[in-house]
Design a protein around this motif. Sequence first.
Motif, mmCIF file in Angstrom:
data_model
loop_
_atom_site.group_PDB
_atom_site.id
_atom_site.type_symbol
_atom_site.label_atom_id
_atom_site.label_comp_id
_atom_site.label_asym_id
_atom_site.label_seq_id
_atom_site.Cartn_x
_atom_site.Cartn_y
_atom_site.Cartn_z
ATOM 1 N N THR A 142 -4.686 -9.369 -24.244
ATOM 2 C CA THR A 142 -3.937 -8.856 -25.397
ATOM 3 C C THR A 142 -3.650 -9.990 -26.388
ATOM 4 O OG1 THR A 142 -2.023 -9.071 -23.939
ATOM 5 C CG2 THR A 142 -2.835 -6.860 -24.351
ATOM 6 N N ILE A 143 -3.252 -11.135 -25.854
ATOM 7 C CA ILE A 143 -2.980 -12.277 -26.734
ATOM 8 C C ILE A 143 -4.298 -12.772 -27.330
ATOM 9 C CG2 ILE A 143 -2.192 -14.693 -26.781
ATOM 10 C CD1 ILE A 143 -0.013 -13.967 -24.851
ATOM 11 N N GLY A 144 -5.364 -12.802 -26.521
ATOM 12 C CA GLY A 144 -6.662 -13.278 -26.997
ATOM 13 C C GLY A 144 -7.170 -12.482 -28.190
ATOM 14 N N ILE A 145 -7.127 -11.163 -28.083
ATOM 15 C CA ILE A 145 -7.662 -10.339 -29.183
ATOM 16 C C ILE A 145 -6.768 -10.436 -30.418
ATOM 17 C CG2 ILE A 145 -8.225 -7.961 -29.882
ATOM 18 C CD1 ILE A 145 -9.244 -7.535 -27.038
ATOM 19 N N THR A 146 -5.465 -10.465 -30.185
ATOM 20 C CA THR A 146 -4.531 -10.584 -31.318
ATOM 21 C C THR A 146 -4.779 -11.902 -32.060
ATOM 22 O OG1 THR A 146 -2.930 -9.301 -30.060
ATOM 23 C CG2 THR A 146 -2.083 -10.515 -31.952
ATOM 24 N N THR A 147 -4.999 -12.977 -31.315
ATOM 25 C CA THR A 147 -5.248 -14.288 -31.930
ATOM 26 C C THR A 147 -6.572 -14.262 -32.697
ATOM 27 O OG1 THR A 147 -4.119 -15.255 -30.054
ATOM 28 C CG2 THR A 147 -5.324 -16.783 -31.451
ATOM 29 N N LEU A 148 -7.600 -13.660 -32.096
ATOM 30 C CA LEU A 148 -8.905 -13.574 -32.773
ATOM 31 C C LEU A 148 -8.770 -12.810 -34.092
ATOM 32 C CD1 LEU A 148 -12.015 -13.902 -32.774
ATOM 33 C CD2 LEU A 148 -12.149 -11.769 -31.455
ATOM 34 N N ALA A 149 -8.038 -11.695 -34.068
ATOM 35 C CA ALA A 149 -7.857 -10.900 -35.291
ATOM 36 C C ALA A 149 -7.142 -11.723 -36.365
ATOM 37 C CB ALA A 149 -7.071 -9.626 -34.969
ATOM 38 N N GLN A 150 -6.142 -12.508 -35.935
ATOM 39 C CA GLN A 150 -5.401 -13.356 -36.898
ATOM 40 C C GLN A 150 -6.336 -14.405 -37.499
ATOM 41 O OE1 GLN A 150 -2.280 -14.634 -34.314
ATOM 42 N NE2 GLN A 150 -0.862 -13.017 -34.934
ATOM 43 N N GLU A 151 -7.192 -14.986 -36.657
ATOM 44 C CA GLU A 151 -8.113 -16.021 -37.153
ATOM 45 C C GLU A 151 -9.097 -15.434 -38.168
ATOM 46 O OE1 GLU A 151 -7.981 -18.697 -33.065
ATOM 47 O OE2 GLU A 151 -9.792 -17.537 -33.531
ATOM 48 N N LEU A 152 -9.641 -14.262 -37.856
ATOM 49 C CA LEU A 152 -10.598 -13.629 -38.772
ATOM 50 C C LEU A 152 -9.921 -13.303 -40.109
ATOM 51 C CD1 LEU A 152 -12.424 -11.228 -36.255
ATOM 52 C CD2 LEU A 152 -13.372 -13.279 -37.313
ATOM 53 N N LYS A 153 -8.675 -12.861 -40.024
ATOM 54 C CA LYS A 153 -7.897 -12.537 -41.234
ATOM 55 C C LYS A 153 -7.706 -13.795 -42.075
ATOM 56 C CE LYS A 153 -4.445 -8.930 -41.637
ATOM 57 N NZ LYS A 153 -3.400 -8.234 -40.936
ATOM 58 N N ALA A 154 -7.352 -14.905 -41.382
ATOM 59 C CA ALA A 154 -7.127 -16.179 -42.076
ATOM 60 C C ALA A 154 -8.398 -16.673 -42.755
ATOM 61 C CB ALA A 154 -6.605 -17.222 -41.091
ATOM 62 N N GLU A 155 -9.562 -16.293 -42.216
ATOM 63 C CA GLU A 155 -10.839 -16.675 -42.843
ATOM 64 C C GLU A 155 -11.139 -15.805 -44.063
ATOM 65 O OE1 GLU A 155 -13.892 -16.245 -39.862
ATOM 66 O OE2 GLU A 155 -12.972 -17.779 -38.587
ATOM 67 N N GLY A 156 -10.256 -14.834 -44.313
ATOM 68 C CA GLY A 156 -10.419 -13.986 -45.498
ATOM 69 C C GLY A 156 -11.106 -12.656 -45.195
#
Length: 389
Positions: free
Chosen positions: A14-28
């Motif tokens: 759950t933390i892994g996917i949430t972090t991945l989504a945040q990273e992709l968002k930060a990349e624009g």
Amino acid sequence: MLSKRIQTLSPSLTIGITTLAQELKAEGKDILSFSAGEPDFGTPIAVKNAAKDALDAEKTKYTAVPGIAELLQAVADKLKRDNGLDYEPSMIQTNNGAKHSLFNLFQAILDEGDEVIIPAPYWVTYPEQVVYSGGVSVIVQTDDSNEFKITAEQLKNAITSKTKILMLNSPSNPTGAIYTKGELEAIAKVLKGTDIIVFSDEMYEKIVYGDSVFTSTASISEDMFLRTVTINGLSKAASMTGWRFGYLATPNKELISVLNKLQSQSTSNINSITQIAAITGLDGSIDGVIEEMRVEFEKRAYEATDLFNAIKGVSVVRPSGAFYLFVNIKEITDDSMAFSKELLSEEGVAVVPGVGFGSEGYFRFSFATDIKTIREGIKRIESFINSKR
Ligand code: PMP
Ligand code: GLU
């Protein structure tokens, strides 16, 4: 170089996917995330003010390991007021989130090979912590037909001479199911006469919908009070995930004593400012704010359930509580991991695959986000599913 034990542990999905989504968002990238088990509201003002006052009053030193006396009393009062449970302050330990409460408990109770009965779908962390403690998870599969709840019969069949703990979580993450008083009584009947300890994770207690009623496991009978460890916190009810506040309560004096010994050699007390803020979170001051959040979650739960059930090949049981939908996609795929990965890369929608919760053919959709985003997310999921037909 590394221990065998640490190599048995998987990172939190759950933390892994949430972090991945945040990273992709930060990349624009255009990402809509429904993966986080985290309310989208701020911390109630009264709690923040209590923390500011605590800072100004220099409440910044070590405290007693289980927590300061006023906090333990506030937890005891809360458990009496809300749950009808008679715990003394000395029966309580506060922890760095309920995840930490569970970690301490499994470490303190399990020996190599001891069995823990865990109904699936389960919160991802339970079996991982069991394995890390040397225990064995005995997974009992439940499904939509019984609202994902373990029956007394299933429990009876899963018990062996090695069973030490039964893990219960109501309202459930990831299904939102709530055990009724009658269902808990049936479970209590099976346990009577055994030495099995019940862990009752009541983290979503305040997030309950419609005419569903939450019942604390320990309130069922004197026998259940004695065998149950009640686990709860403020992360979800009070939207305080980052504060790291959880607690456990047990009338077993020997158990609480070893838990305090363990915590004295690991984290000591929890953050002193959090402790003081938590008193305001527990004493009824923020009941109105909690109710406002609950009402908002309820609207989202009902609308999102209807939207999913209108999609061909998809079905979802309307949740009785918590803020997740456990969406059945068995007609579409039996590989929820591949489904979730493709959904993220093709539509920019992050959900958590059911396989992580021990049940294949589902995904978890957290509706702890605004209704406009929920509508847009479900629209994208629908077009993704239609493109796969
Ligand atoms: N129990 C359940 C069922 C959960 O979903 C969570 C997730 N946050 C926790 C316990 C732990 O919460 P925390 O550590 O933030 O108090
Ligand atoms: N419990 C939440 C979830 O299920 C937060 C993440 C975690 O601690 O696993 O998403």
